[in-house]
Scaffold this motif. Structure first.
Motif, mmCIF file in Angstrom:
data_model
loop_
_atom_site.group_PDB
_atom_site.id
_atom_site.type_symbol
_atom_site.label_atom_id
_atom_site.label_comp_id
_atom_site.label_asym_id
_atom_site.label_seq_id
_atom_site.Cartn_x
_atom_site.Cartn_y
_atom_site.Cartn_z
ATOM 1 N N ALA A 124 -4.836 -0.274 3.390
ATOM 2 C CA ALA A 124 -4.961 1.188 3.645
ATOM 3 C C ALA A 124 -4.182 1.927 2.666
ATOM 4 O O ALA A 124 -2.801 1.761 2.673
ATOM 5 C CB ALA A 124 -4.305 1.604 5.038
ATOM 6 N N ASN A 148 -9.585 2.099 -1.308
ATOM 7 C CA ASN A 148 -10.580 2.886 -0.424
ATOM 8 C C ASN A 148 -12.014 2.644 -0.910
ATOM 9 O O ASN A 148 -12.855 3.496 -1.102
ATOM 10 C CB ASN A 148 -10.203 4.516 -0.592
ATOM 11 N N HIS A 185 -0.851 12.400 3.401
ATOM 12 C CA HIS A 185 -0.495 11.926 4.697
ATOM 13 C C HIS A 185 0.757 11.796 5.233
ATOM 14 O O HIS A 185 1.194 11.350 6.282
ATOM 15 C CB HIS A 185 -1.432 10.670 5.148
ATOM 16 N N TYR A 221 1.065 5.378 -4.145
ATOM 17 C CA TYR A 221 0.500 5.330 -2.948
ATOM 18 C C TYR A 221 1.199 4.680 -1.810
ATOM 19 O O TYR A 221 2.169 3.784 -2.230
ATOM 20 C CB TYR A 221 -1.019 4.468 -3.237
ATOM 21 N N ASN A 222 0.995 5.062 -0.656
ATOM 22 C CA ASN A 222 1.606 3.946 0.352
ATOM 23 C C ASN A 222 0.624 3.057 0.494
ATOM 24 O O ASN A 222 -0.634 3.329 1.206
ATOM 25 C CB ASN A 222 1.816 4.816 1.599
ATOM 26 N N SER A 232 -3.076 5.016 1.017
ATOM 27 C CA SER A 232 -2.774 6.542 1.236
ATOM 28 C C SER A 232 -2.160 7.235 -0.076
ATOM 29 O O SER A 232 -1.392 6.943 -0.662
ATOM 30 C CB SER A 232 -1.749 6.811 2.214
ATOM 31 N N TRP A 233 -3.222 8.269 -0.675
ATOM 32 C CA TRP A 233 -2.981 8.770 -2.015
ATOM 33 C C TRP A 233 -2.098 9.894 -1.837
ATOM 34 O O TRP A 233 -2.230 10.790 -3.021
ATOM 35 C CB TRP A 233 -4.119 9.295 -2.476
#
Length: 320
Positions: free
Chosen positions: A275, A153, A281, A259-260, A277-278
């Motif tokens: 991307a 990010n 989501h 993460y994803n 995602s932490w």
């Protein structure tokens, strides 16, 4: 106990330092390096790896892999790295790669040491993706895949959105993150930019060591130092050697999280964007992303390595 590993590389600048770490760290059982299209011309990458073997006075089998990304033209980082070796050259007589293709070598080595082999991928993920395509169970046979790539990010380094390795072959990166490996990610930003940059003070300490290894380090990092400083980075960047270091010395990791990670392949504007995602989501994690390291410990690890005494069998010369 030693740690069996393969380094998948596009040898230039810090990739050379990463190979040195694999060769010279006592815990490492470096079984091979595999070459993938990335930083500089493919044949130049091969020469850079052989020069690294020379300065270490050690070598392991080298297997040549894909010379192109899966579906896209190759994009280089020669504007950053030059030839990747600071103009060094040598007599390459007697140095030659193995005849087995890198993808087949990866599959064979993983099968021979099922559940034990670690792979550190510090270039585009083309070879790893091709191995998965050829044998999907490859992902479950590999103990641990450390990937240098993406930004958490944060900003890219080849475009505003993308880090170089994922940008060069985003389709390969997407395949790899979907394949089921146990993955640890060493991101370009913010981790590398905050904690794996060696400023002029550190570089002067390395130059003062004055071993063959330290002199080699100074040469191979010279072009990248000039580029990094020209864009406001206060020193040379070392995410590739960090990727080997965190496998061999996991105590260097002081903070990480699940993460994803997914890779953008459809947009030219954000091609290769990771991307990350932490966890808020609703996406299942597929990787551990390193968020913080013991920067002083990493620096000491490399400086101790560069202080080792080696006797290179060939003399280096300046290319041209």
């Amino acid at each position: 106990m030693t740690i069996p590993l393969v380094i998948d590389t596009d040898t230039a600048q810090d990739d050379c330092v990463a190979i040195l770490a694999g060769l010279l760290t006592p815990e490492a059982d470096l079984r091979a390096i595999t070459m993938v299209a990335g930083n500089v011309g493919f044949d130049r990458q091969v020469k850079n790896a052989f020069m690294t073997f020379n300065v270490a006075d050690q070598q392991v089998p080298m297997y040549l892999g894909s010379r192109l990304p899966l579906v896209r033209p190759w994009a280089s980082a020669e504007n950053v790295h030059g030839d990747g070796a600071g103009g060094l050259d040598m007599d390459f007589t007697g140095y030659s790669p193995e005849t087995e293709h890198a993808v087949d070598a990866l599959l064979r080595l993983a099968e021979e040491a099922e559940g034990e082999l670690n792979i550190v991928a510090i270039g585009p993920l083309t070879n790893i993706a091709l191995a998965v395509r050829k044998r999907p169970e490859f992902a479950s046979q590999v103990k641990h895949l450390v990937v240098m790539g993406g930004s958490n990010n944060a900003r890219g380094n080849i475009t505003a959105a993308a880090e170089f390795n994922f940008y060069v072959d985003p389709e390969a990166a997407k395949i790899v993150f979907d394949a089921g490996f146990r993955i640890t990610v060493v991101p370009w930003a913010p981790l590398t930019l905050q904690q794996a940059v060696f400023g002029r003070d550190v570089l002067e300490r390395i130059a003062a060591i004055d071993t063959p290894l330290a002199r080699f380090f100074t040469s191979v990092c010279s072009a990248t130092l000039a580029f990094d400083e020209s864009v406001g980075i206060p020193g040379t960047t070392h995410p590739d050697s960090l990727s080997v270091a965190v496998l061999l010395r996991p105590e260097l990791i002081t903070r990480s999280a699940e993460y994803n990670v997914d890779i953008e392949t459809g947009s030219e504007l954000t091609r290769g964007y990771a991307a990350m995602s932490w966890g808020v989501h609703g996406l299942a994690p597929n990787a551990t992303v390193i968020e913080e390291i013991d920067a002083a410990g990493f620096q000491k690890y490399l400086l101790d390595m560069l202080s080792l005494s080696t006797t290179p069998p060939r003399e280096f010369r300046t290319a041209g």
